[in-house]
Design a protein around this motif. Structure first.
Motif, PDB file in Angstrom:
ATOM      1  N   THR A 175      37.697  35.248  47.574  1.00 54.13           N
ATOM      2  CA  THR A 175      37.928  36.361  46.814  1.00 54.13           C
ATOM      3  C   THR A 175      37.882  37.598  47.730  1.00 54.13           C
ATOM      4  OG1 THR A 175      35.723  36.310  46.133  1.00 54.13           O
ATOM      5  CG2 THR A 175      37.603  35.255  44.622  1.00 54.13           C
TER       6      THR A 175
ATOM      7  N   SER B 106      34.132  34.071  33.807  1.00 54.95           N
ATOM      8  CA  SER B 106      35.158  35.024  34.274  1.00 54.95           C
ATOM      9  C   SER B 106      36.027  35.597  33.326  1.00 54.95           C
ATOM     10  CB  SER B 106      35.997  34.311  35.584  1.00 54.95           C
ATOM     11  OG  SER B 106      35.189  34.165  36.432  1.00 54.95           O
TER      12      SER B 106
ATOM     13  N   PHE C 241      40.631  31.455  39.597  1.00 57.47           N
ATOM     14  CA  PHE C 241      39.498  31.435  40.577  1.00 57.47           C
ATOM     15  C   PHE C 241      38.078  30.913  39.779  1.00 57.47           C
ATOM     16  CE2 PHE C 241      41.671  34.819  42.833  1.00 57.47           C
ATOM     17  CZ  PHE C 241      41.792  34.420  43.950  1.00 57.47           C
ATOM     18  N   GLY C 242      38.138  30.811  38.388  1.00 56.39           N
ATOM     19  CA  GLY C 242      37.095  30.383  37.684  1.00 56.39           C
ATOM     20  C   GLY C 242      37.301  28.883  37.604  1.00 56.39           C
TER      21      GLY C 242
ATOM     22  N   GLY D 185      37.789  37.007  40.248  1.00 55.86           N
ATOM     23  CA  GLY D 185      36.826  36.006  40.537  1.00 55.86           C
ATOM     24  C   GLY D 185      35.619  36.619  41.418  1.00 55.86           C
TER      25      GLY D 185
ATOM     26  N   TYR E 238      31.806  28.965  35.886  1.00 51.82           N
ATOM     27  CA  TYR E 238      32.475  29.852  36.849  1.00 51.82           C
ATOM     28  C   TYR E 238      33.669  30.343  35.794  1.00 51.82           C
ATOM     29  CZ  TYR E 238      33.707  32.267  41.265  1.00 51.82           C
ATOM     30  OH  TYR E 238      33.939  33.294  42.021  1.00 51.82           O
TER      31      TYR E 238
END
Length: 553
Positions: free
Chosen positions: A99, A493, A83-84, A140, A489
């Protein structure tokens, strides 16, 4: 030493705009959802085990339920990379939506999922898959929430704005407890165990709907849009964040100079403290929950206060002060907590002499985070029995092959049939209290909180909560400010989820094993003390002050 160029301090005092309030609300609701599920699954783990692992005996069912719970922690760093990466490539808003959708759907489906009695082995397989998805999505969520709020915040107010995110954890605890208690009060025990346990999971639909509605109305982060328009977007954020030493170094400083402290101080001040009250000090669940909830309510404002204060004096002084006080004061605070919550137990530990005589080769380090290991030697049985009774004991080394035995005030209990039962009986006869003993702090209602002992315990719990808030409040903005926009991001994370998911998630099991190994119910405190002290040192020498930098560059 890492250096960061900073702008002149400029703290704005203007009131929040409507859009800014919406951004904070959207982020906080996601955090509430994350911890609502955490508290909910933990509180109902026994019931879930019975429903989804019914072919096994009760002990094995509980083990599988806890193992499923643990999986959500173990997968977090992997989800952080996924997700990062997409958060840096696609945008904050879309991953923010993804998310919460995955996280909310996973919680909701548990309330709809047929049990193992209905669909057999498919039930636990689906449950495990849902918990893995939950853990991946959570990995995330915090990074997205902190980044989104920080990148919307005006200069000089990032700490105050992001401080509302960790502050919402207290509300999620109260919400989960309230939903469970209301459901149990409406249904009888048979109904709750049969189908009523599903209601708290299904009630999460309201949180999911609210979260999606709010987040769909949000705009993309201005810092991300500026970066994209200027062509500064990273094409390979994971490779850039983890493949270049200068970025790896920042991630390591974030992990060991910030996020380990937020994890260990947070878990010690909340979850471990509640376990310490109930399992170690033998305070009944109602009283412990009431005392703990009161401290959490009072302490929740501290998170926003320390975050606001960090806008004025910096993130680093507050985080490091919290670490220093925790490292120096944890043993004193927990000792005082034991004395006031259960004085009989406290004095028994000081006056009853207990020794475990054993060949060290037969004694295991009882580290069991998933609950799957079995410790069956006489030494292990003795230590586990004494630890469950919160007995302070000394280990005496015997020569190889010597059978284990326990001395209690000079009386010897040899290994053999009913070893644990005989140890427990001698412990009670020596003066250790049973659960519910008259001297143990017990509350019958909210008004009992005004009694002197109850106020003292709440004060000690509040101190533990505030120490956690000193780290968590400023850290939400502080970790955002460490990384450039194009890999922010991804950069945030991974260190956050390693700290929270692994170092923090393993804290209760590690501390219990340390207590059992040493014979002291305080020895496990060296785990958070060591991490708090190391965070203080790493932060002191390597963590830059970032409260006044321009994070849009």
């Amino acid at each position: 030493m890492m250096t960061i160029e900073v702008a002149e301090p400029h703290v704005q005092t203007a009131t929040m705009t409507r859009e800014e309030r919406r951004v904070i609300l959207a982020s906080s609701v996601g955090t509430i959802f994350e911890w609502y599920d955490f508290f909910l699954y933990g509180a109902l783990a026994t019931t879930i085990g019975a429903k989804f692992f019914s072919p096994f005996d009760e002990a094995t069912r509980n083990i599988f339920a806890l193992l499923t719970f643990a999986l959500g922690f173990l997968v977090r760093p992997f989800g952080a990379l996924v997700f990062g990466r997409f958060g840096d490539l696609i945008g904050r808003k879309y991953i923010f939506l993804t998310t919460i959708a995955i996280m909310g759907s996973s919680t909701l489906i548990v309330g709809l999922l047929p049990t193992s009695d209905q669909i057999g082995i498919a039930a636990p397989i689906i449950l495990v898959s849902l918990r893995i998805l939950q853990g991946l999505a959570i990995s995330g969520e915090f990074g997205g929430a902190a980044i989104y709020v920080a990148e919307h915040a005006p200069p000089g107010r990032r700490g105050f704005y992001t401080g509302w995110i960790p502050a919402s954890i207290a509300f999620s605890l109260l919400l989960s407890l309230a939903v469970i208690l209301i459901t149990q009060s409406v249904l009888d025990d048979t109904q709750f165990k049969a189908w009523g346990w599903r209601i708290p999971f299904l009630a999460s639909l309201l949180l999911l709907g609210l979260s999606l509605w709010i987040r769909l109305r949000l705009n993309e982060s201005p810092a991300f849009l500026k970066m994209k328009s200027e062509g500064r977007q990273s094409r390979a954020p994971v490779r850039e964040a983890l493949g270049r030493w200068k970025n790896i170094r920042v991630a390591l400083i974030a992990l060991f100079g910030m996020t380990t402290a937020t994890a260990v101080l947070g878990y010690t001040g909340t979850f471990y403290t509640l376990v310490f009250l109930t399992s170690t000090l033998k305070v009944d669940a109602y009283s412990a929950n009431l005392l703990f909830a009161t401290a959490m309510i009072l302490g929740s404002a501290g998170c926003v206060f320390f975050a606001w204060l960090s806008d004025h004096i910096g993130r680093k002084p507050i985080i490091l002060t919290g670490c220093a006080i925790a490292a120096l004061g944890y043993f004193t605070i927990f000792d005082a907590l034991a004395e006031r919550a259960n004085p009989t137990l406290y004095h028994a530990q000081a006056n009853v002499v207990v020794e475990v005589h054993a060949d060290p080769a037969t004694c295991a380090f009882q580290f069991n985070p998933a609950g799957t290991a079995k410790f069956t030697s006489s030494c292990d049985i003795a230590k586990a029995t004494l630890s469950r009774a919160s007995v302070s004991y000394r280990n005496v080394r015997e020569s190889a092959g010597t059978p284990s035995f326990v001395n209690i005030n000079g009386a010897s209990i040899a290994a053999g049939p009913d070893f644990a039962t005989r140890i427990a009986e001698h412990v009670r006869q020596a003066g250790y209290p049973a659960a519910g003993d008259g001297d143990t702090l017990q509350l019958s209602g909210i008004t009992d909180l005004l009694a002197p002992r109850a106020l003292q315990v709440v004060g000690l719990l509040l101190a533990l909560v505030l120490l956690a808030q000193m780290a968590q409040g400023p850290a939400a903005a502080g970790i955002v400010e460490l990384f450039p926009t194009n890999i922010r991001y991804t950069g945030i994370s991974l260190p956050y989820q390693i700290g929270t998911g692994w170092i923090g998630g393993l804290l209760p099991a590690t501390m219990f094993a340390m207590n059992a190994e040493s014979g002291s119910m305080y020895f496990g405190l060296w785990y958070p003390v060591a991490f708090a002290a190391s965070t203080f040192l790493v932060g002191l020498f390597f963590l830059p002050e970032t409260s006044h930098i321009d994070i849009a560059d």
